[in-house]
Every structure is written in C-alpha cells, then in structure tokens.
Design a protein around this motif. Sequence first.
Motif, PDB file in Angstrom:
ATOM      1  N   ALA A  55       0.839  -1.206   0.000  1.00  0.00           N
ATOM      2  CA  ALA A  55       0.000   0.000   0.000  1.00  0.00           C
ATOM      3  C   ALA A  55       0.871   1.251   0.000  1.00  0.00           C
ATOM      4  CB  ALA A  55      -0.932  -0.003   1.203  1.00  0.00           C
ATOM      5  N   TYR A  56       1.926   1.237   0.813  1.00  0.00           N
ATOM      6  CA  TYR A  56       2.853   2.372   0.819  1.00  0.00           C
ATOM      7  C   TYR A  56       3.561   2.497  -0.528  1.00  0.00           C
ATOM      8  CZ  TYR A  56       2.304   2.786   5.871  1.00  0.00           C
ATOM      9  OH  TYR A  56       1.788   2.972   7.128  1.00  0.00           O
ATOM     10  N   GLU A  61       2.636   1.464  -3.503  1.00  0.00           N
ATOM     11  CA  GLU A  61       1.720   1.923  -4.552  1.00  0.00           C
ATOM     12  C   GLU A  61       1.498   3.433  -4.459  1.00  0.00           C
ATOM     13  OE1 GLU A  61      -2.972   1.440  -5.553  1.00  0.00           O
ATOM     14  OE2 GLU A  61      -1.897  -0.361  -4.938  1.00  0.00           O
ATOM     15  N   SER A  62       1.280   3.927  -3.251  1.00  0.00           N
ATOM     16  CA  SER A  62       1.076   5.353  -3.058  1.00  0.00           C
ATOM     17  C   SER A  62       2.334   6.146  -3.415  1.00  0.00           C
ATOM     18  CB  SER A  62       0.665   5.627  -1.606  1.00  0.00           C
ATOM     19  OG  SER A  62       0.391   6.986  -1.410  1.00  0.00           O
ATOM     20  N   THR A  77       2.698   6.490  -7.143  1.00  0.00           N
ATOM     21  CA  THR A  77       1.822   7.560  -7.636  1.00  0.00           C
ATOM     22  C   THR A  77       2.472   8.915  -7.393  1.00  0.00           C
ATOM     23  OG1 THR A  77      -0.138   6.218  -7.225  1.00  0.00           O
ATOM     24  CG2 THR A  77      -0.474   8.597  -7.423  1.00  0.00           C
ATOM     25  N   CYS A  78       3.056   9.084  -6.229  1.00  0.00           N
ATOM     26  CA  CYS A  78       3.764  10.326  -5.899  1.00  0.00           C
ATOM     27  C   CYS A  78       4.894  10.590  -6.889  1.00  0.00           C
ATOM     28  CB  CYS A  78       4.301  10.229  -4.470  1.00  0.00           C
ATOM     29  SG  CYS A  78       5.369  11.584  -3.961  1.00  0.00           S
ATOM     30  N   PRO A 131      -0.820  11.798  -3.674  1.00  0.00           N
ATOM     31  CA  PRO A 131      -0.094  11.711  -2.416  1.00  0.00           C
ATOM     32  C   PRO A 131       1.319  12.289  -2.514  1.00  0.00           C
ATOM     33  CG  PRO A 131       0.032   9.608  -3.530  1.00  0.00           C
ATOM     34  CD  PRO A 131      -0.835  10.509  -4.389  1.00  0.00           C
ATOM     35  N   TRP A 174       5.081  11.905  -0.109  1.00  0.00           N
ATOM     36  CA  TRP A 174       5.772  11.160   0.950  1.00  0.00           C
ATOM     37  C   TRP A 174       7.112  11.809   1.225  1.00  0.00           C
ATOM     38  CZ3 TRP A 174       3.441   7.599   3.835  1.00  0.00           C
ATOM     39  CH2 TRP A 174       2.222   7.107   3.345  1.00  0.00           C
ATOM     40  N   GLY A 203       3.333  11.057   5.391  1.00  0.00           N
ATOM     41  CA  GLY A 203       2.684  11.068   4.091  1.00  0.00           C
ATOM     42  C   GLY A 203       1.550  12.068   4.078  1.00  0.00           C
ATOM     43  N   ILE A 209      -2.017  12.154   2.050  1.00  0.00           N
ATOM     44  CA  ILE A 209      -2.856  11.321   1.190  1.00  0.00           C
ATOM     45  C   ILE A 209      -4.263  11.902   1.102  1.00  0.00           C
ATOM     46  CG2 ILE A 209      -1.513   9.241   1.650  1.00  0.00           C
ATOM     47  CD1 ILE A 209      -3.700   8.384   3.633  1.00  0.00           C
ATOM     48  N   GLU A 210      -5.046  11.387   0.183  1.00  0.00           N
ATOM     49  CA  GLU A 210      -6.430  11.852   0.009  1.00  0.00           C
ATOM     50  C   GLU A 210      -7.293  11.559   1.225  1.00  0.00           C
ATOM     51  OE1 GLU A 210      -8.238  13.522  -2.378  1.00  0.00           O
ATOM     52  OE2 GLU A 210      -6.338  13.940  -3.377  1.00  0.00           O
ATOM     53  N   ASP A 236      -7.437   9.210   4.987  1.00  0.00           N
ATOM     54  CA  ASP A 236      -6.771   8.350   5.962  1.00  0.00           C
ATOM     55  C   ASP A 236      -7.807   7.540   6.741  1.00  0.00           C
ATOM     56  OD1 ASP A 236      -4.633   7.202   7.234  1.00  0.00           O
ATOM     57  OD2 ASP A 236      -4.380   8.822   8.684  1.00  0.00           O
TER      58      ASP A 236
END
Length: 92
Positions: A18-19, A21-22, A25-26, A34, A36, A50, A52-53, A55
């Motif tokens: 999950a981290y 993937e985010s 995207t960053c 997102p 980071w 982070g 993010i959209e 949480d």
Amino acid sequence: MEKAAEWFHLKWGIVRDAYEESMQTCIREETVVPQWYVVLKGETIIAGLGVIENDFHERKDMTPNVCALYVEEEYRNQGIAGQLLEFSHFIC
C-alpha cells in the motif's frame, strides 16, 4: 522508495504494498497528492510522513490528510515532526 515503504510498514503495520503503490503515484507526479517525505541521518530514515487523500475516514470533504507521521524515539523532542508538518502544509 522500497526502503521508505518498508520503514513505514514496520512503524504502522500497514501492508508494505500500500505504501509502495502510493509512493509510485507520488513519483509519477500525476496529482499533488499523495506526497511522501522522509528525514535521513546518513542512510538511515529517522522520521517521515505522508500526505494522502483519505486516511481511513468517511469525510471526503476533509482532504488531504497527513498520515503515518513517525519520528524514531531517539530523535523526538527536537522539532522534527513540527518541521515535517510545516513543510507538508506548505506543499499542499
């Protein structure tokens, strides 16, 4: 990215993928969120957060969200978390 994803995973117990993937995207910079950030001492991550959209809450109107803020214990009470929060606020 892999090192940061593993670090956040170990601190919060959220699935490493999950981290990652985010963070991917960053890196692609397709959207502002997102984001980071990590703080390094040499090659060692000592803090991070982070942006993010969402949480894990139902309020879609409350975005973006700071998440996963963590400072290693020996580096706490030195203003690192505050500096990360200030920097992330400036970016978003």
